[in-house]
Design a protein around this motif. Structure first.
Motif, PDB file in Angstrom:
ATOM      1  N   GLU A  10       0.880  -1.182   0.000  1.00  0.00           N
ATOM      2  CA  GLU A  10       0.000   0.000   0.000  1.00  0.00           C
ATOM      3  C   GLU A  10       0.908   1.219   0.000  1.00  0.00           C
ATOM      4  O   GLU A  10       1.802   1.321   0.829  1.00  0.00           O
ATOM      5  CB  GLU A  10      -0.898  -0.061   1.239  1.00  0.00           C
ATOM      6  N   SER A  19     -11.296   3.922   1.260  1.00  0.00           N
ATOM      7  CA  SER A  19     -11.900   3.085   2.296  1.00  0.00           C
ATOM      8  C   SER A  19     -12.003   3.747   3.660  1.00  0.00           C
ATOM      9  O   SER A  19     -12.694   3.230   4.529  1.00  0.00           O
ATOM     10  CB  SER A  19     -11.160   1.751   2.397  1.00  0.00           C
ATOM     11  N   LEU A  25     -21.099   2.705   6.220  1.00  0.00           N
ATOM     12  CA  LEU A  25     -22.259   1.819   6.292  1.00  0.00           C
ATOM     13  C   LEU A  25     -21.927   0.469   5.679  1.00  0.00           C
ATOM     14  O   LEU A  25     -21.290   0.396   4.618  1.00  0.00           O
ATOM     15  CB  LEU A  25     -23.449   2.422   5.545  1.00  0.00           C
ATOM     16  N   THR A 338     -18.758  -2.775   1.749  1.00  0.00           N
ATOM     17  CA  THR A 338     -19.604  -3.837   2.308  1.00  0.00           C
ATOM     18  C   THR A 338     -19.247  -5.219   1.757  1.00  0.00           C
ATOM     19  O   THR A 338     -19.254  -6.203   2.486  1.00  0.00           O
ATOM     20  CB  THR A 338     -21.086  -3.531   1.984  1.00  0.00           C
TER      21      THR A 338
END
Ligand SMILES: Cc1cc2nc3c(=O)[nH]c(=O)nc-3n(C[C@H](O)[C@H](O)[C@H](O)COP(=O)(O)OP(=O)(O)OC[C@H]3O[C@@H](n4cnc5c(N)ncnc54)[C@H](O)[C@@H]3O)c2cc1C
Length: 510
Positions: A10, A19, A25, A338
């Motif tokens: 990364e 992110s 949510l 999600t």
């Protein structure tokens, strides 16, 4: 978990891209129902259950209300039909089934809602998460399974043999060191940077992404005085948006605008802020939010697949695709936070197929990432840890904060403070984070800079009145003890954070 030797690199901090800039949510996505993307809602609802199981401290149920006013784009009957379908696509295994509310029921639930024109609405359930910590926990879980994970390690080029991508050139962004890593399969999962990385494989590759920008603003919760999470349609353009609780704060989001801004330099504009505040003021008239009420903000780029059908931005599919490049690199585009786990499983399936095709290796059993708890998620019952914290004399507010953020790993933080009680001190009086967490962030959570700690591990940047600036020097000192920094380096790292805060204030246009 499938027997592969794996390395993840990364270029910045884990989660520092999109992110950690989401609406936080874990949801089926009510608005995707409107777009008829039922398969996606079904998958997302399944992942919501999975993530609540493997990381109950990072993903928790969140009750919502969805009020409907006269003239709203989403009418009551339409909402009722959508809610039924939403429960069905969760296989009726959501926290609780939805309930339709009349005007009185809605005002009982949310007394500060605009009374005029209110027709009623629905109560339903989704889940909220700590997005940045979820990324770090997932990477740590990979480390526990034997993967190598390195942050601040950028891919600057690709290695090739006879045209095939066989590895990557890396640059350590903290030391400037360079090196090469070889790999049988290279996966490009770089979100809004995907096209940039793909061009390292094929300079002429057509763009796969058509990103949109999403902005959130943070205000004191008391200003809106809402009780639960609220989903509603903006009276400005009819889009579904949210007012979401976060302790004593609320965040409001999100915008959805086309942009050509690079992912490294996103700005929150005055227009973004005004759109969000006006939308909320129209539903909660006594809030009277103005630009001066915004305590913090964040902007992210949705890594959306290129719009083949030329639909409106918010009607574009969030579906993902795995693209096989000219050199054999696998590029992942699209997807939601999600569904990250199931998408990752799909990418690894694809990598396994390639390897089997190449060297005939046997099929490996499926990885049970849907059962393996993330660090800290071993149990949702944390009562014994709460008792231990009280025995140690830690203030109740800090205990709750530790359990909420670390789950069972709070025990490790208690132990650090048990060895040196001074580590139980809070960093600043108006935020519950304690000094021991800094040590934990360095030893266990791959934190390398003060920003990593105060923005993504502790969220002080968003939650503390001065964006964590008063903590910067002490955090640098504690990090320095772990990482061997001398006094000069400690000062420089603290200064770097303070400069980041000033720059953030400028970029946020507030
Ligand atoms: C405003 C907004 C709200 C959202 N809300 C939700 C939500 O509530 N729920 C939900 O499920 N989804 C939500 N999403 C979508 C979700 O956040 C994203 O789809 C998801 O986070 C994308 O993850 P990613 O890993 O693909 O990208 P990123 O998180 O951006 O990760 C890609 C990483 O690759 C790194 N990278 C880039 N180039 C290189 C290189 N050369 N070398 C090494 N590393 C590199 C970057 O630094 C970056 O950290 C939202 C998105 C936005 C923008």
């Amino acid at each position: 978990m499938r027997g592969l030797r794996t390395i993840l690199v990364e270029q910045n901090d884990l989660g520092s891209g999109t992110s950690s800039r989401s609406s936080r949510l874990i949801h089926g996505g009510l608005r995707y129902l409107e777009q008829g993307e039922f398969g996606m809602v079904l998958e997302a609802n399944r992942e919501r259950r999975t993530l609540r199981r493997i990381a109950p401290h990072l993903v928790w149920p969140l009750p919502f209300v969805f009020p409907v006013h006269r003239g709203d784009r989403v009418t009551r009957w339409r909402l009722a039909a959508g809610m039924l379908l939403y429960d069905a696509l969760a296989l009726f295994r959501n926290v609780r089934a939805h309930r339709m509310l009349g005007k009185r029921g809605m005002l009982e639930a949310e007394p500060m809602l605009r009374d005029r024109g209110l027709l009623g609405g629905a109560r339903y359930y989704d889940a909220q998460c700590d997005d940045a910590r979820l990324v770090v926990a997932t990477a740590r879980s990979a480390i526990h399974q034997g993967a190598l994970v390195s942050n601040y390690m950028a891919v600057t080029g690709l290695e090739r043999t006879a045209g095939r991508v066989v590895g990557a050139q890396l640059e350590d962004r903290l030391t400037g060191e360079r090196g090469v890593i070889r790999a049988s399969v290279v996966v490009n999962a770089s979100g809004p940077w995907a096209d940039q990385v793909r061009r390292l494989e094929d300079a002429g590759a057509a763009p796969l992404l058509q990103p949109t920008k999403g902005v959130h603003v943070v205000v004191d919760r008391g200003r809106i005085d809402h009780r639960e999470a609220v989903a509603f349609t903006s009276p400005i353009d009819g889009r579904v948006m949210f007012v979401l609780p976060w302790g004593d704060l609320s965040y409001i989001g999100t915008t959805d605008t086309d942009t050509l801004e690079p992912p490294d330099d996103l700005r929150v504009t005055g227009d973004d802020v005004v759109y969000l505040l006006r939308s909320v003021n129209s539903r909660f008239p006594s809030a009277r939010l103005g630009v001066e009420d915004v305590r913090a903000s964040w902007a992210g780029l949705r890594p959306l697949l290129v719009d083949r059908d030329k639909l409106f931005t918010s009607k574009r599919s969030r579906e993902h695709e795995i693209v096989h490049g000219s050199g054999g690199m696998l590029t992942l585009v699209g997807g939601k936070l999600t569904t990250y786990r199931s998408i990752a499983a799909e990418v690894v399936d694809q990598a396994m197929r390639e390897l089997r095709h190449r060297d005939g290796r046997p099929r490996h059993a499926e990885a049970r990432t849907d059962m393996e708890p993330l660090p800290g998620g071993e149990t949702a019952d944390l009562s014994q840890f709460r008792d231990r914290g009280l025995e140690l004399g830690i203030p109740a507010v800090s205990i709750e904060h530790l359990l909420r953020h670390y789950g069972t790993e709070a025990a490790g933080i208690f132990n650090l403070g048990g060895a040196d009680r001074r580590l139980f001190r809070r960093l600043v009086p108006d935020h519950p984070a304690i000094e021991a967490e800094v040590v934990h962030a360095v030893r266990r959570e791959l934190a390398q800079t003060v920003e990593d700690v105060l923005v993504r591990r502790f969220h002080q940047y968003y939650e503390q009145l001065e964006h964590g600036a008063p903590s910067a020097h002490r955090v640098a000192e504690l990090m320095g003890e772990e990482l061997g920094w001398d006094d000069g380096r400690v000062d420089a790292e603290a200064e770097r954070y303070l400069a980041f805060v000033s720059e953030g204030r400028r970029a946020a246009a507030i």
